[in-house]
Design an enzyme around this catalytic site. Structure first.
Site, PDB file in Angstrom:
ATOM      1  N   THR A  66      -9.138  11.200   8.400  1.00 33.20           N
ATOM      2  CA  THR A  66      -7.670  12.046   8.489  1.00 33.20           C
ATOM      3  C   THR A  66      -6.972  11.448   9.241  1.00 33.20           C
ATOM      4  O   THR A  66      -5.655  11.094   8.831  1.00 33.20           O
ATOM      5  CB  THR A  66      -8.179  13.462   8.996  1.00 33.20           C
ATOM      6  OG1 THR A  66      -9.117  14.129   7.827  1.00 33.20           O
ATOM      7  CG2 THR A  66      -6.754  14.267   9.247  1.00 33.20           C
ATOM      8  N   ASP A 104     -13.433   8.107   3.636  1.00 34.38           N
ATOM      9  CA  ASP A 104     -13.498   9.313   4.380  1.00 34.38           C
ATOM     10  C   ASP A 104     -15.000   9.191   5.027  1.00 34.38           C
ATOM     11  O   ASP A 104     -15.823   8.604   3.979  1.00 34.38           O
ATOM     12  CB  ASP A 104     -13.491  10.216   2.892  1.00 34.38           C
ATOM     13  CG  ASP A 104     -13.540  11.704   3.353  1.00 34.38           C
ATOM     14  OD1 ASP A 104     -12.571  12.673   3.278  1.00 34.38           O
ATOM     15  OD2 ASP A 104     -14.597  12.212   4.081  1.00 34.38           O
ATOM     16  N   SER A 105     -14.942   9.791   5.987  1.00 31.89           N
ATOM     17  CA  SER A 105     -16.500   9.716   6.545  1.00 31.89           C
ATOM     18  C   SER A 105     -17.451  10.291   5.911  1.00 31.89           C
ATOM     19  O   SER A 105     -18.815  10.036   6.013  1.00 31.89           O
ATOM     20  CB  SER A 105     -16.387  10.032   7.925  1.00 31.89           C
ATOM     21  OG  SER A 105     -16.276  11.239   8.245  1.00 31.89           O
ATOM     22  N   SER A 106     -17.090  11.257   4.996  1.00 29.55           N
ATOM     23  CA  SER A 106     -18.265  11.840   3.946  1.00 29.55           C
ATOM     24  C   SER A 106     -18.805  10.632   3.299  1.00 29.55           C
ATOM     25  O   SER A 106     -20.117  10.868   2.731  1.00 29.55           O
ATOM     26  CB  SER A 106     -17.621  12.695   2.977  1.00 29.55           C
ATOM     27  OG  SER A 106     -16.804  13.457   3.664  1.00 29.55           O
ATOM     28  N   GLN A 155     -32.439  25.174  14.505  1.00 21.41           N
ATOM     29  CA  GLN A 155     -31.103  25.453  13.987  1.00 21.41           C
ATOM     30  C   GLN A 155     -30.005  25.889  14.816  1.00 21.41           C
ATOM     31  O   GLN A 155     -28.800  25.798  14.503  1.00 21.41           O
ATOM     32  CB  GLN A 155     -31.278  26.568  12.707  1.00 21.41           C
ATOM     33  CG  GLN A 155     -32.334  25.999  11.503  1.00 21.41           C
ATOM     34  CD  GLN A 155     -32.470  27.317  10.737  1.00 21.41           C
ATOM     35  OE1 GLN A 155     -31.623  28.037  10.963  1.00 21.41           O
ATOM     36  NE2 GLN A 155     -33.422  26.772   9.857  1.00 21.41           N
ATOM     37  N   CYS A 156     -30.291  26.665  16.062  1.00 29.56           N
ATOM     38  CA  CYS A 156     -29.424  26.903  16.947  1.00 29.56           C
ATOM     39  C   CYS A 156     -28.620  25.617  17.636  1.00 29.56           C
ATOM     40  O   CYS A 156     -28.934  24.415  17.903  1.00 29.56           O
ATOM     41  CB  CYS A 156     -29.928  27.590  18.140  1.00 29.56           C
ATOM     42  SG  CYS A 156     -30.899  28.932  17.696  1.00 29.56           S
TER      43      CYS A 156
HETATM   44  N1  ASP Z   1     -13.124  14.156   5.461  1.00 29.07           N
HETATM   45  C1  ASP Z   1     -12.482  13.716   6.844  1.00 29.07           C
HETATM   46  C2  ASP Z   1     -13.573  12.625   7.218  1.00 29.07           C
HETATM   47  O1  ASP Z   1     -14.341  12.802   7.906  1.00 29.07           O
HETATM   48  C3  ASP Z   1     -12.334  14.716   7.726  1.00 29.07           C
HETATM   49  C4  ASP Z   1     -11.763  14.044   8.913  1.00 29.07           C
HETATM   50  O2  ASP Z   1     -11.280  12.882   9.340  1.00 29.07           O
HETATM   51  O3  ASP Z   1     -11.375  15.037   9.924  1.00 29.07           O
HETATM   52  O4  ASP Z   1     -13.200  11.619   7.051  1.00 29.07           O
END
Ligand code: ASP
Length: 346
Positions: free
Chosen positions: A17, A61-63, A281-282
């Site tokens: 972002t 995008d880091s996804s 998971q916590c």
């Molecule tokens: N989808 C974006 C990413 O991780 C979100 C961000 O940068 O906050 O690349």
């Protein structure tokens, strides 16, 4: 007369972002190039630093981040290690904690700062958090102590008010500016009027040559428990073709159902050579396998405790150790050892 040396910082811009702009047609955010980023932060030029940059083309995008990108970042740091005082990695927030954890394992003997940051709002927006995050990350990457050594000698995440150890941090919020938190390890620094370093929590490394290990084995996965999971589902997942390591995300202090079929499936997977690591998971606290019967049954089945590791640290550590071609028993040995500050030894 002594000349004060200008800090030399390398920015590695991967995307996220922080460098995004709105597509005028679709109104969706999409990555832009680095010139845009620097044009939007003229204040950077006020820092008396020598700053160079390299960028992913195209920025992502880091996804979409995966171990090949971690490899590119690690190799860029290795190539430029001697020429720079510190490194700032600009990265999307979504998988930032995974990248930070992975790099902490890949960059063995790191004794310079690798500061990862990003933002919740694009840097061109009026209320962006990206500008401050970038400036502060640069200042942290340039900071030295009284003896002239880097203050931060590890991979860290800088976000809004805090600097966190990279392999201890987790993304906690999709919209708060303080998006990251580390529940099981104190902050490395608090960012207010000044940058207050928490000396006791900073890692200090004896000078040793940097060793970069970039092979990550991706035959690992998360298996998150939910009430009602069937024997068929569990058995199917544990038989995933090629799987070598599993981070089992359990309840509370490391508990699972105690049905005989559950323990039997897990035990058989361990006997097939799959390394299973118990991580809670916590977000706060860790696994204590001796507290309840169910946790103990897992231990007896050969599951190892992830103690207070984050799930991001646990999964990237498995990738790293299998990437080193260690046998399952060596992987188990190292999983319960602290390699670079990711684990609190009891
Ligand atoms: N989808 C974006 C990413 O991780 C979100 C961000 O940068 O906050 O690349």
């Amino acid at each position: 007369m002594t000349m004060s040396k200008r800090p030399k910082i390398l920015i590695i811009y991967t995307g996220g972002t922080i460098g995004m702009i709105e597509n005028p047609e679709t109104r969706a955010l999409q990555p832009f190039n680095f010139d845009h980023l620097m044009d939007n932060v003229p204040k950077v030029k006020k820092l008396d630093y020598d700053i160079d940059n390299i960028q992913f083309t195209p920025p992502i995008d880091s996804s979409n981040m995966d171990p090949t990108h971690w490899r590119d970042i690690a190799l860029a740091i290795e190539e430029h290690y001697d020429r720079y005082d510190g490194f700032v990695v600009l990265h999307g927030t979504d998988t930032m904690a995974f990248t930070a954890s992975a790099l902490s394992f890949m960059l063995e003997n790191l004794s310079k700062p690798v500061i990862i940051t990003g933002s919740q709002l694009p840097i061109g927006e009026v209320r962006t958090d990206g500008e401050e995050n970038l400036i502060t990350a640069l200042q942290v990457a340039a900071a030295i102590d009284e003896k002239g050594r880097p203050r931060v000698q590890e991979v860290a995440i800088l976000f809004e008010n805090y600097l966190w150890r990279g392999n201890r941090a987790t993304k906690m919020s999709a919209d708060n500016f303080n998006a990251f938190k580390s529940f099981n390890y104190p902050e490395l620094a608090e960012i207010g009027l000044d940058i207050e370093y928490n000396e006791a929590s900073l890692r200090k490394m004896p000078p040793r040559p940097l060793r970069v290990c970039t092979d990550m084995d991706t035959n690992v996965m998360f298996l998150e428990l939910n009430p009602g999971m069937t024997e068929q589902t569990l058995d199917y997942l544990l038989h995933t073709p090629g799987i070598k390591g599993i981070v089992l995300k359990t309840y509370g202090a490391g508990n699972t159902p105690s049905h005989p079929w559950f323990i039997k499936c897990i035990k058989e997977a361990v006997e097939r050579g799959v390394v299973i690591v118990n991580v809670t998971q916590c977000v706060n606290g860790g696994v204590n396998c001796t507290l309840y019967e169910t946790g103990k049954a897992l231990l007896d089945a050969g599951v190892i405790s992830g103690a207070d590791m984050t799930s991001e640290a646990a999964i990237t550590k498995l990738m790293f150790l299998f990437g080193m071609r260690y046998s399952p028993s060596m992987v188990k040995k190292y999983m319960v050892s602290d390699l670079c500050g990711e684990l609190t030894m009891s």
